[in-house]
Design a protein around this motif. Structure first.
Motif, PDB file in Angstrom:
ATOM      1  N   PRO A 298       0.975  -1.645  -0.128  1.00 28.24           N
ATOM      2  CA  PRO A 298      -0.147  -0.263   0.207  1.00 28.24           C
ATOM      3  C   PRO A 298       0.601   0.975   0.381  1.00 28.24           C
ATOM      4  N   LEU A 299       1.824   1.203   0.576  1.00 31.47           N
ATOM      5  CA  LEU A 299       2.976   2.594   0.391  1.00 31.47           C
ATOM      6  C   LEU A 299       3.335   2.543  -1.095  1.00 31.47           C
ATOM      7  N   ILE A 300       3.624   1.852  -1.801  1.00 30.59           N
ATOM      8  CA  ILE A 300       4.578   1.969  -2.728  1.00 30.59           C
ATOM      9  C   ILE A 300       3.697   1.966  -4.311  1.00 30.59           C
ATOM     10  N   GLY A 301       2.482   1.098  -3.995  1.00 31.71           N
ATOM     11  CA  GLY A 301       0.912   2.056  -5.325  1.00 31.71           C
ATOM     12  C   GLY A 301       1.442   2.844  -5.388  1.00 31.71           C
TER      13      GLY A 301
ATOM     14  N   GLY B 134      -3.977  -5.188  -0.906  1.00 30.92           N
ATOM     15  CA  GLY B 134      -3.971  -4.019  -0.702  1.00 30.92           C
ATOM     16  C   GLY B 134      -3.231  -2.732  -1.208  1.00 30.92           C
ATOM     17  N   GLY B 135      -1.984  -3.251  -1.796  1.00 24.11           N
ATOM     18  CA  GLY B 135      -0.878  -2.600  -2.916  1.00 24.11           C
ATOM     19  C   GLY B 135      -1.463  -2.446  -3.918  1.00 24.11           C
ATOM     20  N   VAL B 136      -2.481  -3.191  -4.588  1.00 24.34           N
ATOM     21  CA  VAL B 136      -3.795  -3.124  -5.682  1.00 24.34           C
ATOM     22  C   VAL B 136      -4.355  -1.874  -5.259  1.00 24.34           C
ATOM     23  N   VAL B 137      -5.279  -1.804  -3.947  1.00 26.53           N
ATOM     24  CA  VAL B 137      -6.763  -1.446  -3.625  1.00 26.53           C
ATOM     25  C   VAL B 137      -5.309   0.492  -3.531  1.00 26.53           C
ATOM     26  N   SER B 138      -5.409   0.383  -3.099  1.00 29.22           N
ATOM     27  CA  SER B 138      -4.034   1.638  -3.046  1.00 29.22           C
ATOM     28  C   SER B 138      -3.699   2.146  -4.831  1.00 29.22           C
TER      29      SER B 138
ATOM     30  N   MET C 157      -5.383   7.113   0.830  1.00 28.69           N
ATOM     31  CA  MET C 157      -5.152   5.715  -0.022  1.00 28.69           C
ATOM     32  C   MET C 157      -4.399   4.509   0.488  1.00 28.69           C
ATOM     33  N   VAL C 158      -3.067   4.731   1.228  1.00 31.85           N
ATOM     34  CA  VAL C 158      -2.133   4.195   1.876  1.00 31.85           C
ATOM     35  C   VAL C 158      -3.181   3.122   3.025  1.00 31.85           C
ATOM     36  N   GLY C 159      -3.696   4.008   3.582  1.00 33.96           N
ATOM     37  CA  GLY C 159      -5.034   3.818   4.459  1.00 33.96           C
ATOM     38  C   GLY C 159      -6.438   2.443   4.584  1.00 33.96           C
ATOM     39  N   ALA C 160      -6.610   3.002   3.160  1.00 28.89           N
ATOM     40  CA  ALA C 160      -7.442   2.502   2.781  1.00 28.89           C
ATOM     41  C   ALA C 160      -7.016   0.884   2.299  1.00 28.89           C
TER      42      ALA C 160
END
Length: 408
Positions: free
Chosen positions: A239-242, A271-275, A310-313
């Motif tokens: 989620p950080l890099i996405g 979660g990375g895909v979502v962000s 975005m990261v949080g979501a």
């Protein structure tokens, strides 16, 4: 390595993905045009005056019903803000109109699986709540006053005309009567073509980037970059890099789904895909638009808050979906080689291309070409044109819909 052969391979991959998502795109934009044709924009603005849960809920629902590409969504959010919507509600509308829309959900389900569609539609409201809470802390008082003053300063950007258009049907009668009237058909056709015109470049760019990723970047490189050897670290890192991958890809809205499929197959976390999917609203060109619309300070805060949300979501989705068994075990998103076979995709594409032809003919016969040219022209020229939908003095004109001059 033959550079021409490699380039050809990338183009084949892009063409294959484009063919795979063609009918869902047409279906999504058609449904979006129908919804927009029966909902008047001035009615929308009156529901977005505050930042209470009720106002944000209306902003989310109406945004989801008013599908836009990222650029048009940003311009529309500014238009709503200028007309009296709160900044929080305008941003919620902006997020929903790019990330909670029909066509995005259909394509996610088709290419990546229904779990990603569910994650998008659960994560979107989570992001909106996080943004609204952050705005109450860091976007209030003088900075919002300065943003509103900046937003009132003229027109900036060719998408302003598209964002300000209201081609909804004004005639009395039931929803179905309005929709199946001649004016209703025209409104749907105009929204359909205008939405395609505003997003086509980004879809093509997204397909080309996804094709290049799939053809040129080895899977083991992506797996190393996304830390797949350490599942715990991968869930933190994804989620950080996405969003940062999205920022440099310059792809907006639906155009980033093919690349998301490549990244998922390459090892990024769920979660990375979502962000990553949410981050179409902080790509570099849009950050620069925020600066023009709201000023430098507000633009930096909007960008920072969006990134954190975005990261949080992404983290919330990962934490909720994993225990429920909703994260796919296999990384099998559709990234297919170019081929032509008489399967259901081909027949559906033919059927929906015929629908496109019908809507395009209606668009051309009702003066749509002239409007399309105006939408792509300079804002300075439009600002002085009293008949253009983006003109400040014309926003309240109830009869103008931009499709042949009809009035109800």
């Amino acid at each position: 390595m033959n550079p021409l052969a490699e380039a050809g391979h990338a183009l084949q991959m892009a063409a294959a993905m484009g063919w795979e998502i063609l009918w869902p795109l047409i279906l999504g934009f058609t449904l979006s045009g129908v919804i927009q044709a029966v909902v008047r924009r001035e009615q929308v603005t009156r529901l977005l005056e505050g930042d209470s849960p009720r106002h944000l809920a209306w902003a989310t629902g109406l945004g989801a019903a008013s599908s836009s590409c990222s650029y048009a969504a940003v311009a529309l959010a500014r238009s709503l803000f200028r007309k009296g919507a709160s900044l929080s509600a305008a941003m919620a509308f902006e997020i929903a109109s790019t990330n909670l829309v029909i066509e995005l959900g259909i394509i996610l389900a088709l290419l990546m699986g229904w779990q990603f569609t569910l994650a998008e539609f659960v994560g979107g409201p989570i992001m909106i709540v996080l943004v609204a809470l952050a705005f109450r802390l860091w976007m209030r008082g003088r900075i919002v006053d300065a943003a509103r003053a900046q937003a009132e300063r003229g027109l900036t950007g060719s998408m302003e005309g598209h964002a300000a258009m209201d081609m909804s049907v004004k005639r009395e009668g039931t929803l179905w009567q309005r929709l199946f009237s001649g004016d209703g058909f025209t409104s749907v056709a105009h929204y359909y073509v205008m939405d395609w015109a505003s997003v086509l470049r980004d879809i093509v760019l997204g397909l080309l980037i996804a094709g290049a990723f799939a053809a040129w970047i080895p899977t083991n490189w992506l797996q190393a970059f996304f830390l797949t050897d350490d599942p715990t670290a991968a869930k933190v890192w994804g989620p950080l890099i996405g969003p940062l991958v999205a920022v440099v890809s310059f792809v907006c809205s639906i155009g980033n789904v093919p690349l998301a499929a490549v990244l998922w197959n390459g090892g990024i976390s769920f979660g990375g895909v979502v962000s990553f999917l949410f981050a179409d609203l902080i790509i570099v060109p849009i950050i620069l638009i925020y600066r023009k619309y709201y000023g430098t300070r507000a633009a930096l805060r909007i960008t920072g808050i969006f990134y954190l949300a975005m990261v949080g979501a992404g983290y919330v989705i990962e934490l909720v979906f994993a225990p429920l068994g909703l994260i796919p075990d296999e990384r099998s998103a559709k990234v297919v080689e170019a081929s032509f076979t008489w399967n259901y995709t081909t027949w559906l594409n033919i059927a929906f291309l015929l629908l496109t032809a019908v809507l395009l003919v209606r668009f051309v016969r009702t003066g749509g070409v002239a409007m399309l040219r105006m939408m792509g022209g300079s804002p300075e020229a439009h600002a002085g044109h009293p008949g253009h939908p983006g003109h400040e003095g014309h926003e309240g004109h109830p009869g103008h819909r931009g499709h042949g001059g009809h009035e109800d």
